[in-house]
Design an enzyme around this catalytic site. Structure first.
Site, short mmCIF file in Angstrom:
data_model
loop_
_atom_site.label_atom_id
_atom_site.label_comp_id
_atom_site.label_asym_id
_atom_site.label_seq_id
_atom_site.Cartn_x
_atom_site.Cartn_y
_atom_site.Cartn_z
N ASP A 38 0.83 -1.21 0.00
CA ASP A 38 0.00 0.00 0.00
C ASP A 38 0.87 1.26 0.00
O ASP A 38 0.37 2.38 -0.06
CB ASP A 38 -1.02 0.00 1.15
CG ASP A 38 -0.38 0.02 2.53
OD1 ASP A 38 0.85 -0.09 2.61
OD2 ASP A 38 -1.12 0.16 3.52
N SER A 39 2.20 1.06 0.02
CA SER A 39 3.11 2.20 -0.19
C SER A 39 2.87 2.83 -1.56
O SER A 39 3.32 3.93 -1.82
CB SER A 39 4.57 1.76 -0.04
OG SER A 39 4.86 0.69 -0.92
N ASP A 77 -1.21 -6.18 -0.35
CA ASP A 77 -1.42 -5.48 0.92
C ASP A 77 -2.88 -5.11 1.04
O ASP A 77 -3.45 -4.52 0.11
CB ASP A 77 -0.60 -4.17 0.87
CG ASP A 77 0.28 -4.00 2.07
OD1 ASP A 77 0.15 -4.77 3.03
OD2 ASP A 77 1.11 -3.08 2.03
N LYS A 107 -1.35 -9.33 2.96
CA LYS A 107 -0.61 -8.85 4.13
C LYS A 107 -1.51 -7.89 4.89
O LYS A 107 -2.20 -7.06 4.27
CB LYS A 107 0.68 -8.15 3.71
CG LYS A 107 1.44 -7.52 4.89
CD LYS A 107 2.86 -7.16 4.52
CE LYS A 107 3.03 -5.83 3.84
NZ LYS A 107 2.54 -4.65 4.58
N GLU A 109 -1.57 -5.35 8.59
CA GLU A 109 -0.74 -4.73 9.63
C GLU A 109 -1.36 -4.97 11.00
O GLU A 109 -2.59 -4.97 11.14
CB GLU A 109 -0.61 -3.22 9.38
CG GLU A 109 0.15 -2.90 8.11
CD GLU A 109 0.36 -1.40 7.92
OE1 GLU A 109 0.10 -0.61 8.85
OE2 GLU A 109 0.82 -1.03 6.81
N GLU A 176 9.16 -4.20 10.47
CA GLU A 176 9.58 -2.91 9.89
C GLU A 176 10.06 -1.97 10.98
O GLU A 176 9.35 -1.72 11.98
CB GLU A 176 8.42 -2.27 9.11
CG GLU A 176 8.81 -0.89 8.55
CD GLU A 176 7.85 -0.30 7.53
OE1 GLU A 176 6.91 -1.00 7.12
OE2 GLU A 176 8.07 0.86 7.16
O1 KIV Z 1 3.53 -1.10 1.59
C1 KIV Z 1 4.68 -1.57 1.54
O2 KIV Z 1 5.43 -1.33 0.59
C2 KIV Z 1 5.11 -2.42 2.64
C3 KIV Z 1 6.52 -2.92 2.65
C4 KIV Z 1 7.50 -1.86 2.70
C5 KIV Z 1 6.74 -3.91 3.72
O3 KIV Z 1 4.32 -2.71 3.48
#
Ligand code: KIV
Length: 272
Positions: A38-39, A77, A107, A109, A176
């Protein structure tokens, strides 16, 4: 199998991808995991946090990445507010990443507070990767993106989070922005692999945001980012060359043009 790579001599290597082109490119390497992180909210969509990215946007990007990913494990994510509300919400949305977008795992959090979600998802055969330490979706609670686990109590809480996620059934955990020593201890005590980002060399694997590695990320970048190349400079150089060549009429040249090799075509009135 990523879970089987615990303590493997061959470390797990993971990268993010947000589109088909980069996915296809990095999938031709020996990369183990491609994460549609989600970055992308910040890197690809220009938001100042990861919070605004929607499930529809994440699904669209995961579909694109999936089309280029034949070999690596594809993890999507789950964005903010797509799994926090209830187990049912988490299953419905995670199911979309698997069924519509072609992801093989999701994934989420959070630690102890997300153990129930992990159980619910794994129960319906959706593999889950955990993510603790700096959890960017908690930015409004954390205040800023800073290393976690400074006090003994905080460090112990992060370890308890890791153990709870493992008990709930995750196949791996992203650590992280935590101290190397804490990451090393968690890695040693867990049976599932840890994947570090700003968590030292002792994790079972590492993950980076592809744009950061390529030097296309945001400046200033976090301490844990290593730029393996500087594509920002290369891109600017290439674009400036293009501008110059267009303006001085050296592009397009003969090599990059279609020519009938007939002189004065327009003055020739008859067809050959
Ligand atoms: O969103 C993302 O890119 C991440 C990674 C950096 C672990 O969660």
């Amino acid at each position: 199998m990523i879970a089987g790579r615990k303590n493997s001599l061959k470390k797990i290597v993971a990268l993010t991808a947000f589109d088909y082109s980069f996915s296809r490119l990095i999938d031709t390497t020996d990369i183990d995991i491609i994460l549609v992180g989600d970055s992308l909210a910040m890197v690809a969509l220009g938001h100042s946090t990861t919070l605004p990215v929607t499930i529809e946007e994440m699904i669209m990007h995961t579909c694109a990445v999936s089309r280029g990913c034949q070999n690596a494990l594809l993890v999507a994510d789950m964005p903010f507010m797509s799994y926090q509300v209830s187990n049912e919400q988490a299953i419905t949305n995670a199911g979309r990443f698997i069924q519509e977008a072609g992801a093989q795992a999701v994934k989420i959090e959070g630690g102890i507070s997300m153990a129930k979600r992990v159980q619910a998802l794994t129960k319906v055969d959706i593999p889950v990767m955990g993510h603790i330490g700096i959890t960017p979706q908690s930015i409004n609670r954390l205040g800023k993106y800073q290393v976690q686990g400074k006090t003994f109590t905080d460090a112990r809480k992060i370890k308890q989070d890791a153990l709870a996620l493992q008990d709930a059934g995750v196949f791996s955990i992203v650590l992280e922005g935590i101290y190397d020593e804490l990451a090393a201890e968690i890695t040693q005590d867990l049976k599932v692999p840890t994947i570090g980002i700003g968590a030292g060399v002792k994790c079972d694997g590492q993950i980076l945001v592809l744009h950061d590695l390529l030097g296309l990320g945001m400046d200033p970048s976090p301490k844990f980012v290593k730029k393996y190349t500087n594509l920002a400079n290369e891109t600017k150089k290439a674009v400036n060359n293009y501008i110059q060549e267009v303006r001085n009429e050296t592009f397009p040249d003969a090599e990059h043009s279609y020519s009938l090799k007939i002189k004065k075509l327009m003055s020739n009135t008859k067809d050959a």
